[in-house]
Write a protein that holds these residues in place. Structure first.
Motif, PDB file in Angstrom:
ATOM      1  N   MET A  72      48.653  28.112  29.753  1.00 48.21           N
ATOM      2  CA  MET A  72      49.790  28.889  30.185  1.00 48.21           C
ATOM      3  C   MET A  72      49.389  30.325  30.510  1.00 48.21           C
ATOM      4  N   PHE A  73      48.660  30.963  29.605  1.00 45.12           N
ATOM      5  CA  PHE A  73      48.273  32.350  29.827  1.00 45.12           C
ATOM      6  C   PHE A  73      47.205  32.469  30.902  1.00 45.12           C
ATOM      7  N   THR A  74      46.409  31.426  31.089  1.00 48.22           N
ATOM      8  CA  THR A  74      45.390  31.443  32.124  1.00 48.22           C
ATOM      9  C   THR A  74      46.038  31.504  33.507  1.00 48.22           C
ATOM     10  N   GLU A  75      47.081  30.707  33.715  1.00 48.01           N
ATOM     11  CA  GLU A  75      47.779  30.706  35.005  1.00 48.01           C
ATOM     12  C   GLU A  75      48.460  32.040  35.262  1.00 48.01           C
ATOM     13  N   LEU A  76      49.065  32.603  34.240  1.00 49.01           N
ATOM     14  CA  LEU A  76      49.709  33.902  34.378  1.00 49.01           C
ATOM     15  C   LEU A  76      48.669  34.969  34.698  1.00 49.01           C
ATOM     16  N   GLY A  77      47.524  34.890  34.063  1.00 46.38           N
ATOM     17  CA  GLY A  77      46.450  35.845  34.338  1.00 46.38           C
ATOM     18  C   GLY A  77      45.969  35.764  35.775  1.00 46.38           C
ATOM     19  N   LYS A  78      45.816  34.544  36.288  1.00 40.03           N
ATOM     20  CA  LYS A  78      45.392  34.368  37.677  1.00 40.03           C
ATOM     21  C   LYS A  78      46.423  34.944  38.642  1.00 40.03           C
ATOM     22  N   LEU A  79      47.692  34.702  38.351  1.00 33.41           N
ATOM     23  CA  LEU A  79      48.757  35.216  39.206  1.00 33.41           C
ATOM     24  C   LEU A  79      48.757  36.744  39.202  1.00 33.41           C
ATOM     25  N   LEU A  80      48.584  37.354  38.046  1.00 33.80           N
ATOM     26  CA  LEU A  80      48.552  38.810  37.966  1.00 33.80           C
ATOM     27  C   LEU A  80      47.357  39.386  38.721  1.00 33.80           C
ATOM     28  N   VAL A  81      46.220  38.697  38.678  1.00 33.07           N
ATOM     29  CA  VAL A  81      45.042  39.145  39.427  1.00 33.07           C
ATOM     30  C   VAL A  81      45.329  39.101  40.925  1.00 33.07           C
ATOM     31  N   VAL A  82      45.945  38.033  41.403  1.00 26.91           N
ATOM     32  CA  VAL A  82      46.280  37.918  42.830  1.00 26.91           C
ATOM     33  C   VAL A  82      47.262  39.007  43.234  1.00 26.91           C
ATOM     34  N   ILE A  83      48.273  39.233  42.433  1.00 28.60           N
ATOM     35  CA  ILE A  83      49.246  40.286  42.738  1.00 28.60           C
ATOM     36  C   ILE A  83      48.558  41.648  42.754  1.00 28.60           C
ATOM     37  N   GLY A  84      47.653  41.877  41.825  1.00 29.47           N
ATOM     38  CA  GLY A  84      46.914  43.139  41.784  1.00 29.47           C
ATOM     39  C   GLY A  84      46.045  43.343  43.015  1.00 29.47           C
ATOM     40  N   ILE A  85      45.374  42.294  43.454  1.00 26.74           N
ATOM     41  CA  ILE A  85      44.532  42.388  44.648  1.00 26.74           C
ATOM     42  C   ILE A  85      45.383  42.683  45.874  1.00 26.74           C
ATOM     43  N   ILE A  86      46.527  42.016  45.983  1.00 22.58           N
ATOM     44  CA  ILE A  86      47.433  42.262  47.113  1.00 22.58           C
ATOM     45  C   ILE A  86      47.932  43.708  47.074  1.00 22.58           C
ATOM     46  N   ALA A  87      48.264  44.210  45.898  1.00 29.38           N
ATOM     47  CA  ALA A  87      48.754  45.588  45.779  1.00 29.38           C
ATOM     48  C   ALA A  87      47.667  46.590  46.168  1.00 29.38           C
ATOM     49  N   VAL A  88      46.429  46.334  45.764  1.00 28.95           N
ATOM     50  CA  VAL A  88      45.326  47.234  46.111  1.00 28.95           C
ATOM     51  C   VAL A  88      45.090  47.238  47.619  1.00 28.95           C
ATOM     52  N   VAL A  89      45.075  46.060  48.223  1.00 26.89           N
ATOM     53  CA  VAL A  89      44.864  45.975  49.678  1.00 26.89           C
ATOM     54  C   VAL A  89      45.991  46.692  50.412  1.00 26.89           C
ATOM     55  N   PHE A  90      47.228  46.477  49.989  1.00 27.38           N
ATOM     56  CA  PHE A  90      48.367  47.144  50.623  1.00 27.38           C
ATOM     57  C   PHE A  90      48.275  48.658  50.451  1.00 27.38           C
ATOM     58  N   GLY A  91      47.869  49.126  49.289  1.00 26.58           N
ATOM     59  CA  GLY A  91      47.718  50.560  49.057  1.00 26.58           C
ATOM     60  C   GLY A  91      46.634  51.182  49.915  1.00 26.58           C
ATOM     61  N   VAL A  92      45.524  50.485  50.052  1.00 25.75           N
ATOM     62  CA  VAL A  92      44.435  50.986  50.907  1.00 25.75           C
ATOM     63  C   VAL A  92      44.887  51.044  52.367  1.00 25.75           C
ATOM     64  N   LEU A  93      45.619  50.030  52.802  1.00 21.42           N
ATOM     65  CA  LEU A  93      46.139  50.044  54.175  1.00 21.42           C
ATOM     66  C   LEU A  93      47.090  51.212  54.399  1.00 21.42           C
ATOM     67  N   LEU A  94      47.969  51.471  53.445  1.00 23.54           N
ATOM     68  CA  LEU A  94      48.904  52.588  53.582  1.00 23.54           C
ATOM     69  C   LEU A  94      48.172  53.923  53.650  1.00 23.54           C
ATOM     70  N   MET A  95      47.155  54.116  52.817  1.00 24.28           N
ATOM     71  CA  MET A  95      46.392  55.360  52.852  1.00 24.28           C
ATOM     72  C   MET A  95      45.628  55.504  54.159  1.00 24.28           C
ATOM     73  N   THR A  96      45.093  54.397  54.669  1.00 28.15           N
ATOM     74  CA  THR A  96      44.356  54.433  55.933  1.00 28.15           C
ATOM     75  C   THR A  96      45.292  54.766  57.082  1.00 28.15           C
ATOM     76  N   PHE A  97      46.469  54.131  57.131  1.00 28.25           N
ATOM     77  CA  PHE A  97      47.418  54.410  58.199  1.00 28.25           C
ATOM     78  C   PHE A  97      47.900  55.853  58.155  1.00 28.25           C
ATOM     79  N   GLN A  98      47.997  56.418  56.968  1.00 26.95           N
ATOM     80  CA  GLN A  98      48.436  57.801  56.845  1.00 26.95           C
ATOM     81  C   GLN A  98      47.398  58.738  57.463  1.00 26.95           C
TER      82      GLN A  98
END
Length: 80
Positions: free
Chosen positions: A1-27
């Protein structure tokens, strides 16, 4: 159970980092033409007065909600 939640949080974190880098680059380089819809959709309300600015992005929030729901659905299907 916690393994799946951990994987999901990692994916969400990676998406957030990529989105943040894109926003800073576009700025730094300016917004490309295909991104000009962001914040200018129908139901994105802007009220500008002398000493007052109100921005209420309902349309953009709906679009982002649909995109994020789809990404989380895909992540759920992949890691299940």
């Amino acid at each position: 159970m916690f393994t799946e939640l951990g994987k999901l949080l990692v994916v969400i974190g990676i998406i957030a980092v990529v989105f943040g880098v894109l926003l800073m680059t576009f700025q730094k380089i300016g917004t490309p033409d295909y991104m000009r819809w962001f914040g200018n959709l129908p139901f994105d309300f802007k009220i500008v007065r002398d000493n007052f600015k109100l921005y209420f992005p309902i349309g953009t929030s709906i679009v982002l909600s649909v995109i994020l729901s789809f990404l989380l659905y895909l992540a759920n299907k992949i890691f299940r």
